[in-house]
Scaffold this motif. Structure first.
Motif, PDB file in Angstrom:
ATOM      1  N   GLN A  97      39.694  51.239  42.937  1.00 56.51           N
ATOM      2  CA  GLN A  97      40.117  50.409  41.702  1.00 56.51           C
ATOM      3  C   GLN A  97      41.377  49.530  41.699  1.00 56.51           C
ATOM      4  O   GLN A  97      42.269  50.048  42.424  1.00 56.51           O
ATOM      5  CB  GLN A  97      40.458  51.388  40.481  1.00 56.51           C
ATOM      6  CG  GLN A  97      39.297  52.141  40.264  1.00 56.51           C
ATOM      7  CD  GLN A  97      39.863  53.525  39.082  1.00 56.51           C
ATOM      8  OE1 GLN A  97      40.850  53.961  39.369  1.00 56.51           O
ATOM      9  NE2 GLN A  97      38.806  54.216  38.494  1.00 56.51           N
ATOM     10  N   HIS A 130      45.584  45.650  33.268  1.00 55.71           N
ATOM     11  CA  HIS A 130      43.936  45.765  33.323  1.00 55.71           C
ATOM     12  C   HIS A 130      43.587  46.647  34.687  1.00 55.71           C
ATOM     13  O   HIS A 130      44.597  46.934  35.611  1.00 55.71           O
ATOM     14  CB  HIS A 130      43.591  44.286  33.882  1.00 55.71           C
ATOM     15  CG  HIS A 130      42.007  44.287  34.089  1.00 55.71           C
ATOM     16  ND1 HIS A 130      41.447  44.656  32.861  1.00 55.71           N
ATOM     17  CD2 HIS A 130      41.364  43.889  34.821  1.00 55.71           C
ATOM     18  CE1 HIS A 130      39.791  44.288  33.209  1.00 55.71           C
ATOM     19  NE2 HIS A 130      39.932  44.055  34.651  1.00 55.71           N
ATOM     20  N   HIS A 134      40.414  46.953  37.117  1.00 52.81           N
ATOM     21  CA  HIS A 134      39.261  46.416  37.662  1.00 52.81           C
ATOM     22  C   HIS A 134      38.574  47.599  38.550  1.00 52.81           C
ATOM     23  O   HIS A 134      39.081  47.811  39.686  1.00 52.81           O
ATOM     24  CB  HIS A 134      39.514  45.116  38.559  1.00 52.81           C
ATOM     25  CG  HIS A 134      37.938  44.530  38.878  1.00 52.81           C
ATOM     26  ND1 HIS A 134      37.451  43.939  37.792  1.00 52.81           N
ATOM     27  CD2 HIS A 134      37.437  44.479  39.887  1.00 52.81           C
ATOM     28  CE1 HIS A 134      36.311  43.401  38.629  1.00 52.81           C
ATOM     29  NE2 HIS A 134      36.337  43.707  40.134  1.00 52.81           N
ATOM     30  N   GLN A 175      43.701  39.910  33.105  1.00 58.25           N
ATOM     31  CA  GLN A 175      42.530  40.522  33.240  1.00 58.25           C
ATOM     32  C   GLN A 175      41.983  40.104  34.634  1.00 58.25           C
ATOM     33  O   GLN A 175      42.156  38.600  35.114  1.00 58.25           O
ATOM     34  CB  GLN A 175      41.422  40.182  32.365  1.00 58.25           C
ATOM     35  CG  GLN A 175      41.891  40.786  30.898  1.00 58.25           C
ATOM     36  CD  GLN A 175      41.874  42.308  30.566  1.00 58.25           C
ATOM     37  OE1 GLN A 175      40.456  42.735  30.998  1.00 58.25           O
ATOM     38  NE2 GLN A 175      42.782  42.807  30.213  1.00 58.25           N
ATOM     39  N   GLN A 190      35.677  38.437  38.206  1.00 53.85           N
ATOM     40  CA  GLN A 190      34.963  38.085  39.383  1.00 53.85           C
ATOM     41  C   GLN A 190      34.374  36.831  39.438  1.00 53.85           C
ATOM     42  O   GLN A 190      33.671  36.471  38.723  1.00 53.85           O
ATOM     43  CB  GLN A 190      33.898  39.254  39.229  1.00 53.85           C
ATOM     44  CG  GLN A 190      32.891  39.348  40.535  1.00 53.85           C
ATOM     45  CD  GLN A 190      33.483  39.926  41.755  1.00 53.85           C
ATOM     46  OE1 GLN A 190      33.952  41.009  41.656  1.00 53.85           O
ATOM     47  NE2 GLN A 190      33.238  39.615  42.760  1.00 53.85           N
ATOM     48  N   LYS A 241      30.241  42.475  37.735  1.00 57.48           N
ATOM     49  CA  LYS A 241      30.522  42.146  36.389  1.00 57.48           C
ATOM     50  C   LYS A 241      30.253  43.128  35.391  1.00 57.48           C
ATOM     51  O   LYS A 241      30.480  43.221  34.228  1.00 57.48           O
ATOM     52  CB  LYS A 241      29.838  40.840  36.266  1.00 57.48           C
ATOM     53  CG  LYS A 241      30.567  39.335  36.989  1.00 57.48           C
ATOM     54  CD  LYS A 241      29.932  38.268  36.537  1.00 57.48           C
ATOM     55  CE  LYS A 241      30.808  37.096  37.343  1.00 57.48           C
ATOM     56  NZ  LYS A 241      30.238  35.887  37.184  1.00 57.48           N
ATOM     57  N   ASN A 296      32.412  46.079  34.862  1.00 59.69           N
ATOM     58  CA  ASN A 296      33.554  45.682  34.279  1.00 59.69           C
ATOM     59  C   ASN A 296      33.506  45.166  33.153  1.00 59.69           C
ATOM     60  O   ASN A 296      34.492  44.607  32.605  1.00 59.69           O
ATOM     61  CB  ASN A 296      34.445  44.869  35.442  1.00 59.69           C
ATOM     62  CG  ASN A 296      34.949  45.760  36.454  1.00 59.69           C
ATOM     63  OD1 ASN A 296      35.978  46.520  36.414  1.00 59.69           O
ATOM     64  ND2 ASN A 296      34.365  45.565  37.353  1.00 59.69           N
TER      65      ASN A 296
END
Length: 1026
Positions: free
Chosen positions: A102, A115, A117, A155, A158, A868, A871
């Motif tokens: 992560q 954030h 991700h 944020q 990708q 994508k 997330n």
């Protein structure tokens, strides 16, 4: 008595006494300060612009060290080990990759994670493209992904741009290959144009970002060794050093020849020690050097890297006290840069980088310099007087304001910094123990007593008391502000009584030297010093009821009464014990014994026994000791008063003794008991309340005074802190201090962790010489001054945005500078040059945005789309539903005919045609648009002819309905529904056939990829010939 004062303080409020006791909303346990290196330190990262050092741990914490004593602790929700850590320099953003793959984005200004991700794959490398919002992530499959940090929300987004292993390496993936990307290095002077990829297999690729292809390949598959790390060793990006798992370090040329320049033999290969890390420092002249560490090795090697390296290699071996796990170069202010080395235990070591450079340059001379010395980065307690063995934390909420916030802010700049990066001042101000907000008194392993001003979240040393003769480690401290008396006891049984002069302590300049151990430094503070020798190691010191005597306990079971003024022992009593004879606590109290008021000394032993002695004679008052059935190691004892006096409205209010009788609180590692004081004095066991615990064990207990009563703070060995009411022992609140673990010291050894408590519930926990943690209990209590400013490690006012002058690094020439890690580039200083650079940088970022938002390898975008999806939360409320009628499936005959027609660009992809998919999608969109337009036109435009037909149709239908026949509209709808159903069945069958075909295509993807590679190579050759 101490607790009596606390109870009196709690009772002095509107409404008189507090009969309800402590409530949950009266307490708010929390950590208010972390100072030093956190336990479990694991990784380094450094921002050379803001001069912030980040240290991540194995349990999800990140400690930040900034300028002017600023420190901050970031705590992630995930208690996971940190794998990679890197700053987005000068932007207040820190990226942390944990063991769960992560990516955490930390906002340093807010000190919050903005954030999280979730990356789809195992991350094996991370690299930020500085001065842009982009960063690269390499994975175990050999692919490199491009991600973007949104400037407004932080944020992670990708990007469609990817660098698949097949495109960068040029060969299909075999089962035996290790395809992990171990290093991603933007090329110096061309950071936004080319990056170097180093794979675990040993393959090296220089990748052109815009052209989306490799411009140079070298390295090849290395037999019996794997690449582990890499770094540039040339300011122009023409040479790279690569470390391998067998101890080799090879320098490769990134020019057209693309061959090895030389091999650095630094001693790791003999033991086949894998190279763990490589750092390069570019310096003026011939002083450039490479720093390298080996996995699980205590050796840190530094090699002078210049034109003569191939002929004669000059190196320096630094023997670190423990195996190295990381290193970082930090830029100093006013002095030389420092090389920080992180040990396996989490301890940080520092070396003067100037001395390293000097040694390498002059080592071949007739008089070589001495080896650089290692220094340990630790709490200031341990600089000259050993570790802390005992402490006392004094808080003065009604202290006089002797120093303003501005004064303390200046002290923060002048006080010795935690990290070796600033000039140190040698003077401080100390008006007295009761004249500052917080005073921390420490006893040390060499017998030194230290006095520290802890009004702010950093340590200001103000006084040291040290005997000239050899002394043992201090084990007990007692301070009485009313009589200005400080008493210490050590392992050898020596008691020292320091009587201080009246406050405030003022000299001619109102300054006390930090190192106040000299007679000249102490004469204006210390009035007298007296010594008393007792038997055993001193465990507790308490003033007696009449304030003229001291009660002292030892680890051998001796209880002594000492006359303070005469410095003589009045009596000593030895208390035998079958389990453990040590005395843990002594409390003086006046109580009624057989109808007479008597001063008694309540004694608690380490085996959980409790009894009372006559204070005057030392004889036992009761007939028996009070013992639990299953004794555990006792930690803490306190007498709780049964009556609370209040002077509210000039009246004395006394609570009902039957509800609040005097009691004795005893805390052991596994249980808490509250006995009746009267029964303890008589030797009769009467338990009022008790609470037992299984696991983990209690390591510290203390009482505090809250808004509506007295509470109990329990600290457990796993870091859990519980707040309980007294005397009911009900749990009010609890927290967990991450990273705190306590293990009991071995016999005859000093504790590694010391915990001190203040009267209002503040806990000071010192873990060795690495870290200090302060927790607070009372809500809305400001434990420290300047908390906000001294935790602001990121200075936004000093930061320059991406469009600013620091962006000149992107396309500027290298600048020679000593001690700087990596390439250091010139920054234009003229305003016109800055403007040009800003515009150039904007254009560069815009160009990168166009490149990275385009799928350069559409056949590899499944991974991007999957990431994508992981997330992103998709909203489908407002989207048009896709009807099955809108699906167009071509016939099998047409499909086979189209398959037979070779596609010039991608014939090898057979059914997976990029142009075909694009055209299908375009036609599909067009069809939807036409349908939507037709529906809108049908609703909005009706001609006269249509109206007439509609009118006629309605008339016929009405006649049919009248005689029981179905209308033409109903018959038409039924036929349409039947036809539609048949069409849908055919389409579903077609979808099934398509799915089967796609599965077959997926199974043959490996061979298809090989064909693609051959086609790409063929196109390259064709284009080069043309």
């Amino acid at each position: 008595m101490f607790v009596k004062k606390l109870v009196e303080k709690a009772a002095k409020k509107p409404g008189g006494s507090s009969s309800e006791g402590l409530r949950a909303n009266d307490v708010e346990p929390r950590v208010v300060l972390h100072y030093g290196i956190p336990s479990g330190a694991h990784l380094f990262a450094y921002d050379p612009v803001q001069k912030i050092l980040a240290v991540s741990t194995k349990d999800g914490r990140i400690k930040l060290f900034g300028k002017d004593q600023t420190q901050a602790l970031l705590v992630s929700e995930e208690a996971s080990t940190s794998k990679f850590l890197e700053f987005v320099q000068n932007q207040g953003i820190l990226l942390n990759v944990n063991s769960k793959n992560q990516i955490e984005v930390w906002d340093l200004e807010k000190k919050l994670m903005s954030h999280l991700h979730v990356f789809d794959g195992e991350i094996t490398s991370l690299r930020v493209m500085q001065h842009t919002p982009y960063f690269y992530v390499g994975d175990s499959s050999g692919n490199v992904s491009v991600l973007k940090i949104d400037q407004d929300s932080n944020q992670v987004i990708q990007m469609d741009y990817t660098i698949p292993y097949l495109a960068s390496n040029g060969s299909p993936v075999e089962a035996s290959d290790d395809t992990s990307v171990v290093s991603i290095l933007p090329q110096p002077t061309a950071e936004t144009k080319r990056i170097l990829l180093v794979f675990s297999s040993g393959f090296i690729t220089l990748w052109d970002i815009k052209e989306s292809k490799p411009v140079l390949k070298t390295g090849g598959k290395q037999e019996a060794k794997k690449a582990t790390c890499a770094c540039w060793v040339c300011p122009s990006g023409s040479k790279v050093a690569v470390g391998y798992s067998n101890g080799d370090i090879l320098i490769w040329s990134m020019t057209e020849s693309s061959s090895t320049v030389c091999k650095l033999n630094v001693g790791y290969k003999a033991e086949k020690t894998p190279i763990a890390s490589l750092k390069w420092v570019y310096a003026e002249g011939k002083a450039s050097r490479v720093y390298t560490t080996g996995s699980s090795s205590n050796s840190l090697q530094v090699v002078l890297l210049n034109d003569q390296t191939e002929v004669k290699m000059i190196k320096l071996g630094l023997h670190v006290s423990e195996p190295c796990v990381g290193m970082e170069m930090i830029i100093a202010v006013g002095k030389q840069d420092s090389l920080l080395v992180l040990g396996k235990s989490g301890r940080v070591y520092a070396y003067d980088d100037y001395m390293i450079e000097k040694y390498l340059i002059q080592s071949q001379s007739k008089s070589p310099p001495s080896l650089p010395k290692e220094s340990v980065v630790k709490l200031p307690f341990s600089d000259s007087c050993g570790g802390v063995t005992v402490g006392k934390f004094l808080t003065n909420p009604s202290h006089l304001l002797n120093l303003s916030d501005e004064d303390y802010a200046q002290l923060a700049k002048d006080t010795a910094p935690f990290l070796p990066s600033q000039t140190v001042s040698k003077e401080g101000y100390f008006p007295g123990f009761t004249k500052v907000k917080n005073v921390y008194i420490t006893g040390h392993s060499d017998g030194t007593i230290g006095v520290w001003d802890m009004s702010c979240p950093f340590l200001i040393p103000v006084l040291f008391l040290k005997e000239q003769a050899d002394t043992a480690a201090l084990t007990a401290l007692h301070f009485d502000s009313n009589s200005r008396l400080l008493v210490s006891g050590d392992q050898n049984g020596m008691i020292r009584l320091y009587r201080f002069k009246p406050e405030p302590y003022l000299t001619e300049n109102s300054i006390i030297p930090f190192q106040g151990s000299s007679k000249k430094g102490n004469n204006h503070i210390v009035h007298s010093v007296k010594h008393i020798k007792l038997t055993g190691s001193i465990t507790c010191i308490q003033k007696s009821h009449n304030s003229k005597h001291l009660a002292v306990g030892s680890d051998q079971g001796h209880v002594s009464l000492v006359d303070i003024e005469e410095a003589t022992v009045l009596y000593t009593k030895h208390i035998a014990s079958e389990i453990c004879p040590g005395i843990i606590s002594l409390q003086s109290e006046s109580c009624s014994v057989q109808g007479f008021e008597k001063n008694v000394l309540v004694v608690a032993m380490r085996d959980s026994s409790v009894f009372a002695l006559d204070s005057d004679s030392g004889n036992m008052v009761g007939t028996n000791m009070i013992k639990p059935k299953k004794p555990f190691k006792a930690l803490f004892m306190q007498i709780l008063d049964g009556k609370q006096d209040s002077s509210a409205n000039g009246e004395s209010i006394v609570e009902d003794v039957s509800t609040r009788q005097p009691s004795v609180l005893l805390c052991s590692e596994k249980a808490i008991y509250i006995y009746s004081l009267a029964q303890v004095v008589q030797g009769v066991k009467k338990i009022l309340h008790k609470k037992k615990f299984s696991s983990p064990s209690i390591c510290s207990a203390s009482t505090f005074c809250g808004a509506s009563g007295v509470g109990l703070t329990l600290v457990f060995s796993d870091g859990t802190v519980e707040i309980r009411s007294l005397p009911e022992l009900s749990l009010l609140k609890q927290i967990s201090i991450r990273g705190f673990t306590y293990s009991s010291p071995k016999q005859n050894s000093l504790p590694e962790i010391t915990i001190s408590a203040s009267w209002d519930g503040d806990l000071v926990m010192v873990n060795g010489d690495n870290e200090l943690i302060v927790s607070s209990v009372l809500p809305q209590k400001e434990t420290f001054r300047l908390v906000e400013s001294l935790s602001r490690v990121y200075k936004k006012d000093n930061a320059v945005c991406h469009e600013g002058t620091t962006a000149a690094v992107v396309a500027s020439s290298p600048k020679e500078k000593k001690g700087m890690f990596g390439s250091v580039f010139k920054t234009k200083t003229k305003r016109t040059a800055d403007t040009e650079t800003t515009e150039s940088t904007k254009e560069t970022i815009e160009e990168l945005s166009k490149i990275f938002t385009t799928a350069n390898f559409p056949w590899n975008n499944n991974n991007v789309e999957r990431s994508k999806e992981i997330n992103t939360v998709t909203r489908v409320d407002d989207e048009e539903e896709l009807d099955i009628d809108d699906i167009d499936i071509e016939d099998d005959d047409d499909h086979h005919q189209k398959q037979e027609q070779p596609n010039k660009e991608q014939g090898i992809l057979s059914g997976i045609s990029k142009q075909k998919l694009a055209s299908k999608f375009t036609s599909f969109k067009g069809k939807l648009k036409q349908m939507t337009t037709a529906k809108n036109n049908e609703k909005s435009v009706v001609t006269n002819e249509e109206k007439h037909e509609e009118k006629s149709g309605v008339t016929v239908d009405q006649i049919k309905k009248k005689y029981g026949f179905a209308s033409s509209e109903e018959m038409g709808a039924a036929k349409m529904a039947q036809s539609k159903l048949q069409d849908n069945l055919k389409k579903l069958q077609g979808i099934s056939m398509k799915t089967t075909e796609m599965e077959d295509t997926a199974k043959s993807f490996s061979s298809t990829a090989k064909e693609l590679l051959n086609a790409v190579e063929f196109n390259k050759q064709s284009s080069s010939k043309s």
